[in-house]
Design a protein around this motif. Structure first.
Motif, PDB file in Angstrom:
ATOM      1  N   PHE A  21       0.818  -1.210   0.000  1.00 62.03           N
ATOM      2  CA  PHE A  21       0.000   0.000   0.000  1.00 62.03           C
ATOM      3  C   PHE A  21       0.855   1.265   0.000  1.00 62.03           C
ATOM      4  O   PHE A  21       0.549   2.238  -0.680  1.00 62.03           O
ATOM      5  CB  PHE A  21      -0.938   0.012   1.221  1.00 62.03           C
ATOM      6  CG  PHE A  21      -1.963   1.096   1.154  1.00 62.03           C
ATOM      7  CD1 PHE A  21      -3.118   0.918   0.428  1.00 62.03           C
ATOM      8  CD2 PHE A  21      -1.763   2.297   1.810  1.00 62.03           C
ATOM      9  CE1 PHE A  21      -4.069   1.924   0.353  1.00 62.03           C
ATOM     10  CE2 PHE A  21      -2.706   3.305   1.747  1.00 62.03           C
ATOM     11  CZ  PHE A  21      -3.862   3.119   1.013  1.00 62.03           C
ATOM     12  N   ILE A  22       1.956   1.255   0.753  1.00 62.87           N
ATOM     13  CA  ILE A  22       2.768   2.467   0.920  1.00 62.87           C
ATOM     14  C   ILE A  22       3.822   2.640  -0.184  1.00 62.87           C
ATOM     15  O   ILE A  22       4.118   3.765  -0.592  1.00 62.87           O
ATOM     16  CB  ILE A  22       3.423   2.476   2.313  1.00 62.87           C
ATOM     17  CG1 ILE A  22       2.331   2.609   3.372  1.00 62.87           C
ATOM     18  CG2 ILE A  22       4.435   3.588   2.456  1.00 62.87           C
ATOM     19  CD1 ILE A  22       2.821   2.452   4.791  1.00 62.87           C
ATOM     20  N   ALA A  23       4.391   1.550  -0.678  1.00 61.80           N
ATOM     21  CA  ALA A  23       5.471   1.641  -1.670  1.00 61.80           C
ATOM     22  C   ALA A  23       5.084   2.438  -2.913  1.00 61.80           C
ATOM     23  O   ALA A  23       5.887   3.244  -3.393  1.00 61.80           O
ATOM     24  CB  ALA A  23       5.972   0.253  -2.046  1.00 61.80           C
ATOM     25  N   PRO A  24       3.883   2.260  -3.475  1.00 63.07           N
ATOM     26  CA  PRO A  24       3.540   3.083  -4.642  1.00 63.07           C
ATOM     27  C   PRO A  24       3.464   4.576  -4.323  1.00 63.07           C
ATOM     28  O   PRO A  24       3.739   5.414  -5.179  1.00 63.07           O
ATOM     29  CB  PRO A  24       2.164   2.573  -5.065  1.00 63.07           C
ATOM     30  CG  PRO A  24       2.055   1.224  -4.488  1.00 63.07           C
ATOM     31  CD  PRO A  24       2.863   1.245  -3.229  1.00 63.07           C
ATOM     32  N   LEU A  25       3.097   4.908  -3.109  1.00 64.52           N
ATOM     33  CA  LEU A  25       3.032   6.317  -2.729  1.00 64.52           C
ATOM     34  C   LEU A  25       4.419   6.936  -2.677  1.00 64.52           C
ATOM     35  O   LEU A  25       4.593   8.127  -2.949  1.00 64.52           O
ATOM     36  CB  LEU A  25       2.337   6.469  -1.370  1.00 64.52           C
ATOM     37  CG  LEU A  25       0.886   5.991  -1.312  1.00 64.52           C
ATOM     38  CD1 LEU A  25       0.362   6.073   0.116  1.00 64.52           C
ATOM     39  CD2 LEU A  25       0.021   6.786  -2.259  1.00 64.52           C
ATOM     40  N   LEU A  26       5.410   6.134  -2.326  1.00 62.90           N
ATOM     41  CA  LEU A  26       6.791   6.610  -2.272  1.00 62.90           C
ATOM     42  C   LEU A  26       7.509   6.417  -3.603  1.00 62.90           C
ATOM     43  O   LEU A  26       8.640   6.859  -3.758  1.00 62.90           O
ATOM     44  CB  LEU A  26       7.552   5.864  -1.169  1.00 62.90           C
ATOM     45  CG  LEU A  26       6.976   5.972   0.234  1.00 62.90           C
ATOM     46  CD1 LEU A  26       7.750   5.079   1.189  1.00 62.90           C
ATOM     47  CD2 LEU A  26       6.983   7.407   0.710  1.00 62.90           C
ATOM     48  N   PRO A  29      10.196   0.662  -5.633  1.00 64.13           N
ATOM     49  CA  PRO A  29      10.977   1.075  -6.801  1.00 64.13           C
ATOM     50  C   PRO A  29      10.077   1.688  -7.872  1.00 64.13           C
ATOM     51  O   PRO A  29       8.864   1.712  -7.723  1.00 64.13           O
ATOM     52  CB  PRO A  29      11.600  -0.228  -7.285  1.00 64.13           C
ATOM     53  CG  PRO A  29      10.651  -1.277  -6.869  1.00 64.13           C
ATOM     54  CD  PRO A  29      10.044  -0.782  -5.572  1.00 64.13           C
ATOM     55  N   ALA A  30      10.674   2.114  -8.952  1.00 68.70           N
ATOM     56  CA  ALA A  30       9.942   2.845  -9.986  1.00 68.70           C
ATOM     57  C   ALA A  30       8.986   1.967 -10.785  1.00 68.70           C
ATOM     58  O   ALA A  30       8.398   2.421 -11.746  1.00 68.70           O
ATOM     59  CB  ALA A  30      10.935   3.525 -10.924  1.00 68.70           C
ATOM     60  N   ILE A  31       8.815   0.699 -10.403  1.00 69.16           N
ATOM     61  CA  ILE A  31       7.897  -0.194 -11.100  1.00 69.16           C
ATOM     62  C   ILE A  31       6.463   0.332 -11.024  1.00 69.16           C
ATOM     63  O   ILE A  31       5.634   0.044 -11.862  1.00 69.16           O
ATOM     64  CB  ILE A  31       7.982  -1.627 -10.539  1.00 69.16           C
ATOM     65  CG1 ILE A  31       7.207  -2.597 -11.415  1.00 69.16           C
ATOM     66  CG2 ILE A  31       7.459  -1.689  -9.127  1.00 69.16           C
ATOM     67  CD1 ILE A  31       7.400  -4.044 -11.046  1.00 69.16           C
ATOM     68  N   TRP A  32       6.168   1.146 -10.014  1.00 73.16           N
ATOM     69  CA  TRP A  32       4.820   1.664  -9.842  1.00 73.16           C
ATOM     70  C   TRP A  32       4.589   2.971 -10.603  1.00 73.16           C
ATOM     71  O   TRP A  32       3.750   3.765 -10.235  1.00 73.16           O
ATOM     72  CB  TRP A  32       4.518   1.863  -8.359  1.00 73.16           C
ATOM     73  CG  TRP A  32       4.257   0.579  -7.668  1.00 73.16           C
ATOM     74  CD1 TRP A  32       3.139  -0.177  -7.764  1.00 73.16           C
ATOM     75  CD2 TRP A  32       5.117  -0.113  -6.784  1.00 73.16           C
ATOM     76  NE1 TRP A  32       3.259  -1.303  -6.995  1.00 73.16           N
ATOM     77  CE2 TRP A  32       4.457  -1.286  -6.378  1.00 73.16           C
ATOM     78  CE3 TRP A  32       6.385   0.140  -6.286  1.00 73.16           C
ATOM     79  CZ2 TRP A  32       5.024  -2.202  -5.502  1.00 73.16           C
ATOM     80  CZ3 TRP A  32       6.950  -0.763  -5.426  1.00 73.16           C
ATOM     81  CH2 TRP A  32       6.281  -1.924  -5.039  1.00 73.16           C
ATOM     82  N   SER A  33       5.311   3.178 -11.690  1.00 74.18           N
ATOM     83  CA  SER A  33       5.090   4.386 -12.482  1.00 74.18           C
ATOM     84  C   SER A  33       3.800   4.274 -13.284  1.00 74.18           C
ATOM     85  O   SER A  33       3.251   5.273 -13.715  1.00 74.18           O
ATOM     86  CB  SER A  33       6.278   4.641 -13.413  1.00 74.18           C
ATOM     87  OG  SER A  33       6.461   3.531 -14.260  1.00 74.18           O
ATOM     88  N   SER A  34       3.306   3.061 -13.469  1.00 75.31           N
ATOM     89  CA  SER A  34       2.036   2.835 -14.154  1.00 75.31           C
ATOM     90  C   SER A  34       0.879   2.993 -13.163  1.00 75.31           C
ATOM     91  O   SER A  34       0.929   2.465 -12.049  1.00 75.31           O
ATOM     92  CB  SER A  34       2.010   1.429 -14.754  1.00 75.31           C
ATOM     93  OG  SER A  34       0.703   1.062 -15.101  1.00 75.31           O
ATOM     94  N   ALA A  35      -0.159   3.706 -13.576  1.00 76.64           N
ATOM     95  CA  ALA A  35      -1.306   3.932 -12.693  1.00 76.64           C
ATOM     96  C   ALA A  35      -2.012   2.618 -12.362  1.00 76.64           C
ATOM     97  O   ALA A  35      -2.469   2.411 -11.236  1.00 76.64           O
ATOM     98  CB  ALA A  35      -2.277   4.904 -13.336  1.00 76.64           C
ATOM     99  N   GLY A  40      -3.584  -1.280  -8.414  1.00 77.77           N
ATOM    100  CA  GLY A  40      -3.666  -2.718  -8.161  1.00 77.77           C
ATOM    101  C   GLY A  40      -2.903  -3.112  -6.906  1.00 77.77           C
ATOM    102  O   GLY A  40      -3.395  -3.872  -6.076  1.00 77.77           O
ATOM    103  N   SER A  41      -1.706  -2.578  -6.768  1.00 75.68           N
ATOM    104  CA  SER A  41      -0.890  -2.867  -5.595  1.00 75.68           C
ATOM    105  C   SER A  41      -1.550  -2.353  -4.323  1.00 75.68           C
ATOM    106  O   SER A  41      -1.575  -3.036  -3.296  1.00 75.68           O
ATOM    107  CB  SER A  41       0.489  -2.231  -5.757  1.00 75.68           C
ATOM    108  OG  SER A  41       1.250  -2.356  -4.587  1.00 75.68           O
TER     109      SER A  41
END
Length: 71
Positions: A21-26, A29-35, A40-41
């Motif tokens: 839940f928190i990693a995409p907010l931070l 890594p940059a894998i969460w550059s996709s919305a 989903g994460s």
């Protein structure tokens, strides 16, 4: 809803859920550059935290699994 999630399972679910839940907010890594991956994460993380909090996993019930010692 009888409890079917044990203590160790709860701890692991809570930790993994919070990380997802928190990693995409931070953005780490940059894998969460996709919305789509971000939302989903966060959704999976929220479900994991909720199942840890309520000590009940619907998927465990469907499969007939239980990690809880007190039933």
């Amino acid at each position: 809803m009888p409890a079917n999630v044990g203590n160790m399972d709860r701890i692991l679910r809570a930790i993994l859920g919070l990380v997802l839940f928190i990693a995409p907010l931070l953005n780490m890594p940059a894998i969460w550059s996709s919305a789509g991956l971000t939302y989903g994460s966060m959704a999976v993380g929220l479900v994991l935290v909720a199942t840890a909090f309520f000590r009940f996993c619907p998927l465990y019930r469907i499969v007939g699994l239980s990690t809880c010692k007190i039933n």
